[in-house]
Design a protein around this motif. Structure first.
Motif, mmCIF file in Angstrom:
data_model
loop_
_atom_site.group_PDB
_atom_site.id
_atom_site.type_symbol
_atom_site.label_atom_id
_atom_site.label_comp_id
_atom_site.label_asym_id
_atom_site.label_seq_id
_atom_site.Cartn_x
_atom_site.Cartn_y
_atom_site.Cartn_z
ATOM 1 N N UNK A 126 0.816 -1.216 0.000
ATOM 2 C CA UNK A 126 0.000 0.000 0.000
ATOM 3 C C UNK A 126 0.850 1.268 0.000
ATOM 4 N N UNK A 127 1.921 1.324 0.808
ATOM 5 C CA UNK A 127 2.736 2.543 0.850
ATOM 6 C C UNK A 127 3.428 2.800 -0.491
ATOM 7 N N UNK A 128 3.907 1.734 -1.118
ATOM 8 C CA UNK A 128 4.548 1.890 -2.432
ATOM 9 C C UNK A 128 3.565 2.461 -3.444
ATOM 10 N N UNK A 129 2.341 1.928 -3.465
ATOM 11 C CA UNK A 129 1.341 2.383 -4.433
ATOM 12 C C UNK A 129 0.872 3.794 -4.113
ATOM 13 N N UNK A 130 0.684 4.101 -2.823
ATOM 14 C CA UNK A 130 0.254 5.448 -2.454
ATOM 15 C C UNK A 130 1.283 6.501 -2.852
ATOM 16 N N UNK A 131 2.563 6.182 -2.668
ATOM 17 C CA UNK A 131 3.615 7.121 -3.075
ATOM 18 C C UNK A 131 3.602 7.319 -4.584
ATOM 19 N N UNK A 132 3.415 6.231 -5.324
ATOM 20 C CA UNK A 132 3.349 6.337 -6.783
ATOM 21 C C UNK A 132 2.128 7.150 -7.212
ATOM 22 N N UNK A 133 0.996 6.981 -6.511
ATOM 23 C CA UNK A 133 -0.207 7.763 -6.804
ATOM 24 C C UNK A 133 0.048 9.253 -6.626
ATOM 25 N N UNK A 134 0.671 9.610 -5.506
ATOM 26 C CA UNK A 134 0.943 11.023 -5.231
ATOM 27 C C UNK A 134 1.782 11.646 -6.338
ATOM 28 N N UNK A 167 7.329 9.610 5.260
ATOM 29 C CA UNK A 167 8.599 9.376 4.558
ATOM 30 C C UNK A 167 8.383 9.006 3.094
ATOM 31 N N UNK A 168 7.302 8.289 2.820
ATOM 32 C CA UNK A 168 7.032 7.876 1.433
ATOM 33 C C UNK A 168 6.784 9.074 0.529
ATOM 34 N N UNK A 169 6.490 10.235 1.134
ATOM 35 C CA UNK A 169 6.176 11.439 0.351
ATOM 36 C C UNK A 169 7.178 12.573 0.589
ATOM 37 N N UNK A 170 8.342 12.228 1.146
ATOM 38 C CA UNK A 170 9.372 13.235 1.355
ATOM 39 C C UNK A 170 9.497 13.704 2.781
ATOM 40 N N UNK A 171 8.713 13.138 3.690
ATOM 41 C CA UNK A 171 8.813 13.503 5.102
ATOM 42 C C UNK A 171 7.836 14.596 5.502
ATOM 43 N N UNK A 172 7.742 14.813 6.804
ATOM 44 C CA UNK A 172 6.789 15.782 7.335
ATOM 45 C C UNK A 172 7.077 17.199 6.883
ATOM 46 N N UNK A 174 8.075 18.004 3.908
ATOM 47 C CA UNK A 174 7.913 18.101 2.454
ATOM 48 C C UNK A 174 6.745 19.022 2.088
ATOM 49 N N UNK A 175 6.891 19.740 0.980
ATOM 50 C CA UNK A 175 5.799 20.587 0.496
ATOM 51 C C UNK A 175 4.598 19.760 0.070
ATOM 52 N N UNK A 176 4.841 18.507 -0.269
ATOM 53 C CA UNK A 176 3.731 17.655 -0.702
ATOM 54 C C UNK A 176 2.812 17.285 0.458
ATOM 55 N N UNK A 177 3.357 17.159 1.662
ATOM 56 C CA UNK A 177 2.576 16.714 2.821
ATOM 57 C C UNK A 177 1.989 17.937 3.528
ATOM 58 N N UNK A 178 0.660 18.046 3.498
ATOM 59 C CA UNK A 178 -0.004 19.231 4.042
ATOM 60 C C UNK A 178 -0.233 19.154 5.543
ATOM 61 N N UNK A 179 -0.590 17.966 6.045
ATOM 62 C CA UNK A 179 -0.909 17.860 7.461
ATOM 63 C C UNK A 179 -1.692 16.599 7.750
ATOM 64 N N UNK A 180 -2.452 16.629 8.840
ATOM 65 C CA UNK A 180 -3.177 15.432 9.269
ATOM 66 C C UNK A 180 -4.601 15.764 9.692
ATOM 67 N N UNK A 181 -5.471 14.800 9.487
ATOM 68 C CA UNK A 181 -6.804 14.812 10.095
ATOM 69 C C UNK A 181 -6.820 13.676 11.107
ATOM 70 N N UNK A 182 -7.085 14.006 12.356
ATOM 71 C CA UNK A 182 -7.116 13.000 13.412
ATOM 72 C C UNK A 182 -8.565 12.565 13.614
ATOM 73 N N UNK A 183 -8.845 11.306 13.326
ATOM 74 C CA UNK A 183 -10.194 10.752 13.403
ATOM 75 C C UNK A 183 -10.377 9.938 14.691
ATOM 76 N N UNK A 184 -11.629 9.878 15.150
ATOM 77 C CA UNK A 184 -12.009 9.028 16.290
ATOM 78 C C UNK A 184 -11.112 9.265 17.496
ATOM 79 N N UNK A 185 -10.873 10.541 17.775
ATOM 80 C CA UNK A 185 -9.940 10.921 18.832
ATOM 81 C C UNK A 185 -10.587 10.716 20.200
ATOM 82 N N UNK A 186 -9.847 10.092 21.093
ATOM 83 C CA UNK A 186 -10.291 9.896 22.474
ATOM 84 C C UNK A 186 -9.608 10.940 23.373
#
Length: 727
Positions: A126-134, A167-172, A174-186
């Motif tokens: 999955x990580x290999x394919x997701x990086x290729x998708x990006x 890391x698959x997208x250049x690290x935190x 990287x200009x490609x990585x915008x941020x995070x959505x935290x779901x189901x947070x306790x």
């Protein structure tokens, strides 16, 4: 067009829910969002199909959910079998060409939300394919993760997880990585297990506490800053994992004795009935799924009686693999006819409950309501300002989408802070709508009903009446309005007649409105339009600048909101009246954020046709131009010439309105009512209204088939009208 790729950092993390929330949030700020799921993750083995069928593109579950929720047309996904075979043959690049073609089919969208592959034990690639998708889509990346903000250990785990997946997208950084959505947070305090979701996108954002952020930043310094944003912190809510009775039946492989309303009944709670009925009375509540042996005639009969008393049970699960006594079933026919779902399973009661606990209740593709509820809930906790900053520059043209309209409607109504009377005060849908409006601050509602009746309705539906919701018994009020009503209708009725008419709560509520004790009135869930409108005509009367009352519907089309008028009040208006309806409708549109471009509809465009009906529309257009010279209006126009640019270019190339109209004025009630219902039903379009216009004070009618949400939005419309009238 920009593409944003949502990447999950774990299995069952709420990835599709996050996509739903982002889609809804973008739509609420007027950004046209498309969706794609490039690769299906269906685990159906290829061996069960001919190879050609196994390789055929299919609409993934996530795409089907988005399609049903938002009316978009996601492209079909590449099958898992084909993906794995081409990965094994080192042909991923060839496959990505198909993905790029998928994205091109969405070229008319401002932003494309793309769901990445979920990492699990069976998809190590999955990580290999997701990086290729990006890379192939030149997509920005949002990592979808989860955490418990109450522990330092969870902060360390989150930092490590985000770092690994980035890391698959250049690290935190990287200009490609915008941020995070935290779901189901306790660990969000009173936000945990939220039951009553907020109404508007961006309205309930939770900021992470400083200690937690600092703990994450010790390992990931960019976390929560401009370089790596926390785009949303979405609390866990069990209320979003509510299956329908039909979903439970599928999970248990049950047999129906009576399917009834299984597609709409929600399972809010599950109870195993082991005690006698005398000791189980507290189990019969709205949304409860009762599990009991099939030979418990007493429980089956009690459930049927509760259903016929108005308690909307989620259903009955009869265990043990036997059929109940036919005489008992015959006695339950009344409950069956009003929708009580009853199913049988071969397992015993204990095993059935275990199976229910272990079942997977992901959002089914056909459960539109749950998908929209999840979309609304998640969007409420996303940072709208961040989304505007990062995506608005890619928007093709400003528009008022259905979600943006509803978002604006709620926000404006909340700011108006008006008091709205509901004469049908004990009607179940009205009670639920009033509770929602009170909790969300949409309006201060006044229910005209015997308080005990309202409390019973609320209890039967599992609802809690909030503080501040007024419930007024109408009987003691009648006498105080007799004299004012006689004065208002001087010479037309006496005190005895007034007292008799005031027994009708619609008339009573209208007098409260006339005397300024409330700001607006909403009725019609059980009354006819005439019952609602007649007292308004007699007691409220038309505003000084108008000679008639008309109506509009706000039609929530997939791409935009448009206004239809008059579809409810005037059977055959004259040219002068039609001009007034056009001006009223344009002003209503403007009051709700729609810059009016008015099309006067006819069976002919321009000078191409002749006849009295066309001449009336032509004359009305000229009169409206004279009375409102700044208004963009044109007619006569055929509907296609008014709404479709390509047709407009041919039929009315010089029109300032053709091809882009958003206010449609129909020549008579027959045409207007037929058109709005045809569009509503055939295209599955939500219509809000009718909203009456031209009265001194706002009174609005409901369809007798109105849903709770319809009533909520009509109350919001009325509150906004009241604020506009008071200016």
């Amino acid at each position: 067009m920009q593409t944003v790729l949502l990447i999950p950092t774990a299995h069952s993390i709420g990835l599709t829910s996050a996509c739903l929330g982002v889609m809804h949030a973008l739509d609420s700020i007027g950004i046209k969002a498309g969706f794609m799921k490039p690769f299906s993750q269906s685990t159906t083995p290829a061996a069960s199909h001919p190879s050609s069928q196994a390789d055929a593109p299919t609409l993934a579950r996530a795409s089907a959910i988005i399609q049903n929720a938002f009316g978009t047309n996601p492209p079909p996904s590449i099958s898992r079998q084909r993906l794995e075979r081409m990965l094994g043959d080192a042909q991923l690049d060839d496959l990505l060409e198909d993905v790029v073609a998928q994205r091109q089919s969405l070229a008319n969208y401002d932003v494309v939300v793309c769901e990445g592959l979920i990492a699990d034990d069976t998809a190590s690639y999955s990580q290999q394919v997701n990086a290729a998708l990006a890379n192939a889509l030149d997509a920005k990346v949002i990592l979808v993760s989860s955490t418990d903000v109450s522990t330092t250990q969870a902060a360390n785990t989150l930092a490590n997880t985000l770092d690994v997946f980035a890391r698959a997208f250049g690290g935190l950084a990287s200009e490609r990585v915008l941020g995070t959505i935290l779901m189901r947070v306790r660990g969000l305090g009173n936000a945990d297990n939220v039951v009553d979701p907020p109404a508007a996108a961006g309205s309930a954002r939770f900021d992470l506490n400083d200690d937690f952020v600092q703990a994450v930043r010790q390992q990931s310094p960019t976390f929560g800053g401009e370089q790596f944003a926390v785009i949303g912190t979405v609390p866990f809510s069990a209320s979003l994992s509510v299956p329908r009775a039909v979903d439970v039946a599928e999970a248990l492989n049950a047999t129906w004795l009576n399917e009834g309303a299984a597609k709409t009944r929600r399972v809010l709670d599950t109870k195993l009935v082991a005690s006698s009925v005398a000791n189980a009375q507290n189990l019969f509540h709205r949304g409860t799924l009762l599990v009991t042996p099939a030979d418990r005639d007493d429980v089956i009969m009690a459930a049927a009686l509760a259903a016929m008393d108005g308690v909307s049970l989620a259903g009955l699960v009869l265990t043990g693999g036997i059929r109940p006594n036919d005489n008992v079933l015959q006695l339950c026919q009344g409950a069956f006819k009003i929708g009580l779902p009853v199913m049988t399973v071969p397992t015993d009661s204990y095993q059935t409950v275990q199976n229910l606990v272990q079942a997977n209740y992901e959002i089914p593709a056909d459960d539109q309501k749950r998908a929209l509820d999840v979309a609304q809930f998640v969007a409420a906790y996303l940072d709208l300002d961040w989304l505007k900053t990062n995506f608005s520059q890619h928007q093709q043209a400003p528009r008022l989408s259905p979600s943006a309209f509803r978002h604006q409607l709620v926000k404006t109504a909340q700011a108006a802070n008006k008091r709205i009377v509901l004469p049908e005060g004990s009607e179940p849908r009205t009670v639920e709508a009033a509770i929602i409006c009170q909790r969300r601050g949409i309006a201060n509602c006044v229910l005209l009903a015997v308080p005990d009746e309202v409390r019973k309705v609320a209890a039967d539906r599992g609802l809690e009446i909030p503080d501040g919701l007024e419930i007024i018994d109408p009987a003691p009020l009648v006498e105080r309005y007799v004299a004012p009503m006689v004065e208002r209708r001087k010479g037309k009725l006496d005190a005895a007649q007034a007292q008799d008419q005031l027994q009708d709560t619609v008339v009573l509520g209208t007098m409260m409105l006339q005397l300024g004790e409330v700001d607006g009135l909403v009725s019609g869930a059980v009354h006819t339009t005439a019952n609602t409108v007649r007292p308004a005509f007699q007691l409220i009367k038309t505003a000084p600048q108008y000679s008639l009352v008309s109506s509009v519907f706000f039609m929530l089309l997939p791409e935009q909101v448009v206004v239809y008028g008059d579809c409810a009040i005037n059977p055959n208006p004259t040219a002068e009246q039609l001009a007034e309806i056009a001006i009223q409708s344009a002003q209503s549109a403007k009051a709700f954020g729609i810059e009016p471009k008015v099309a006067m509809i006819s069976y002919s465009t321009g000078a191409s046709g002749e006849g009295a009906d066309v001449d009336k529309v032509r004359q009305a257009t000229e009169l409206a131009r004279q009375q409102a010279p700044d208004l963009l209006i044109d007619g006569p126009l055929q509907y296609d010439a008014a709404s479709v640019k390509s047709v407009a270019n041919s039929k009315a190339p010089n029109s300032p309105v053709a091809g882009q109209a958003n206010v449609f004025i129909f020549p008579d009630l027959n045409t207007g009512n037929t058109t709005y219902k045809a569009v509503q039903r055939s295209a599955n379009v939500v219509s809000v209204g009718p909203m009456l216009q031209g009265l001194n004070k706002p009174v609005n009618d409901l369809s007798r088939g109105a849903l709770v949400d319809d009533i909520v939005y009509t109350i919001a419309l009325t509150a906004i009208q009241a604020a506009d009238t008071g200016k």
